[in-house]
Scaffold this motif. Structure first.
Motif, PDB file in Angstrom:
ATOM      1  N   ASP A 125     -28.597 -33.331  -5.087  1.00 25.86           N
ATOM      2  CA  ASP A 125     -28.818 -34.640  -5.687  1.00 25.86           C
ATOM      3  C   ASP A 125     -27.535 -35.443  -5.559  1.00 25.86           C
ATOM      4  N   GLU A 126     -27.492 -36.597  -6.199  1.00 23.09           N
ATOM      5  CA  GLU A 126     -26.300 -37.439  -6.172  1.00 23.09           C
ATOM      6  C   GLU A 126     -25.072 -36.696  -6.709  1.00 23.09           C
ATOM      7  N   GLY A 127     -25.173 -36.128  -7.907  1.00 22.11           N
ATOM      8  CA  GLY A 127     -24.023 -35.478  -8.512  1.00 22.11           C
ATOM      9  C   GLY A 127     -24.210 -34.007  -8.787  1.00 22.11           C
ATOM     10  N   THR A 128     -25.399 -33.472  -8.519  1.00 25.24           N
ATOM     11  CA  THR A 128     -25.664 -32.067  -8.802  1.00 25.24           C
ATOM     12  C   THR A 128     -26.239 -31.371  -7.582  1.00 25.24           C
ATOM     13  N   ILE A 129     -26.120 -30.053  -7.596  1.00 19.96           N
ATOM     14  CA  ILE A 129     -26.726 -29.241  -6.550  1.00 19.96           C
ATOM     15  C   ILE A 129     -27.444 -28.071  -7.211  1.00 19.96           C
ATOM     16  N   VAL A 130     -28.442 -27.547  -6.532  1.00 20.81           N
ATOM     17  CA  VAL A 130     -29.140 -26.355  -6.998  1.00 20.81           C
ATOM     18  C   VAL A 130     -28.753 -25.228  -6.052  1.00 20.81           C
ATOM     19  N   ILE A 131     -28.230 -24.137  -6.628  1.00 20.80           N
ATOM     20  CA  ILE A 131     -27.758 -23.005  -5.847  1.00 20.80           C
ATOM     21  C   ILE A 131     -28.750 -21.863  -5.998  1.00 20.80           C
ATOM     22  N   ASP A 151     -22.784 -29.021 -11.104  1.00 18.07           N
ATOM     23  CA  ASP A 151     -22.214 -30.285 -10.645  1.00 18.07           C
ATOM     24  C   ASP A 151     -21.656 -30.090  -9.252  1.00 18.07           C
ATOM     25  N   ARG A 152     -21.675 -31.132  -8.474  1.00 21.58           N
ATOM     26  CA  ARG A 152     -21.134 -31.066  -7.117  1.00 21.58           C
ATOM     27  C   ARG A 152     -19.644 -30.732  -7.146  1.00 21.58           C
ATOM     28  N   ASN A 153     -18.951 -31.166  -8.198  1.00 24.09           N
ATOM     29  CA  ASN A 153     -17.511 -30.909  -8.313  1.00 24.09           C
ATOM     30  C   ASN A 153     -17.192 -29.441  -8.566  1.00 24.09           C
ATOM     31  N   ALA A 154     -18.192 -28.627  -8.884  1.00 19.63           N
ATOM     32  CA  ALA A 154     -17.959 -27.210  -9.178  1.00 19.63           C
ATOM     33  C   ALA A 154     -17.877 -26.367  -7.907  1.00 19.63           C
ATOM     34  N   ILE A 155     -18.056 -26.960  -6.741  1.00 20.75           N
ATOM     35  CA  ILE A 155     -17.995 -26.208  -5.483  1.00 20.75           C
ATOM     36  C   ILE A 155     -16.543 -26.093  -5.062  1.00 20.75           C
ATOM     37  N   ARG A 156     -16.088 -24.845  -4.891  1.00 24.76           N
ATOM     38  CA  ARG A 156     -14.704 -24.601  -4.494  1.00 24.76           C
ATOM     39  C   ARG A 156     -14.558 -24.487  -2.991  1.00 24.76           C
ATOM     40  N   ASP A 157     -15.525 -23.830  -2.331  1.00 19.71           N
ATOM     41  CA  ASP A 157     -15.359 -23.541  -0.918  1.00 19.71           C
ATOM     42  C   ASP A 157     -16.717 -23.404  -0.240  1.00 19.71           C
TER      43      ASP A 157
END
Length: 94
Positions: free
Chosen positions: A64-70, A81-87
């Motif tokens: 999504d705009e600011g979130t992702i589903v893993i 949140d998209r910002n929670a992706i490290r690598d």
């Protein structure tokens, strides 16, 4: 007695020199790292294998705009949140 110049001027030069060194050793490299992380997070795609800042490994199921589903290994789906992706471990091949 030789003239030693203005002590205020030499102090000002030292402060400016310390700021320049501080900028090139600490601030500029941090800005470059931050820009690279933002670029990586902006280029995420469905199917990429990623690692979160908490150490969760998974595959991007939707974005999504600011979130992702893993999608995790056991099939569960978690929203971050998209910002929670490290690598990004493995980019999806096109």
């Amino acid at each position: 007695m030789p003239d030693q110049g203005n002590p205020l001027f030499s102090t000002l030069i030292m402060i400016i020199l310390m700021f320049v060194i501080f900028y090139f050793l600490l601030i500029r490299p941090q800005q470059k790292r931050q820009k690279a992380v933002q670029q990586m997070q902006a280029s995420l795609e469905k199917g990429d294998k990623i690692v979160t800042i908490g150490g969760l490994h998974g595959t991007i199921d939707s974005i999504d705009e600011g979130t992702i589903v893993i999608k995790c290994g056991d099939g569960s789906r978690l929203t971050y949140d998209r910002n929670a992706i490290r690598d990004v471990v493995e980019k999806v091949k096109k």
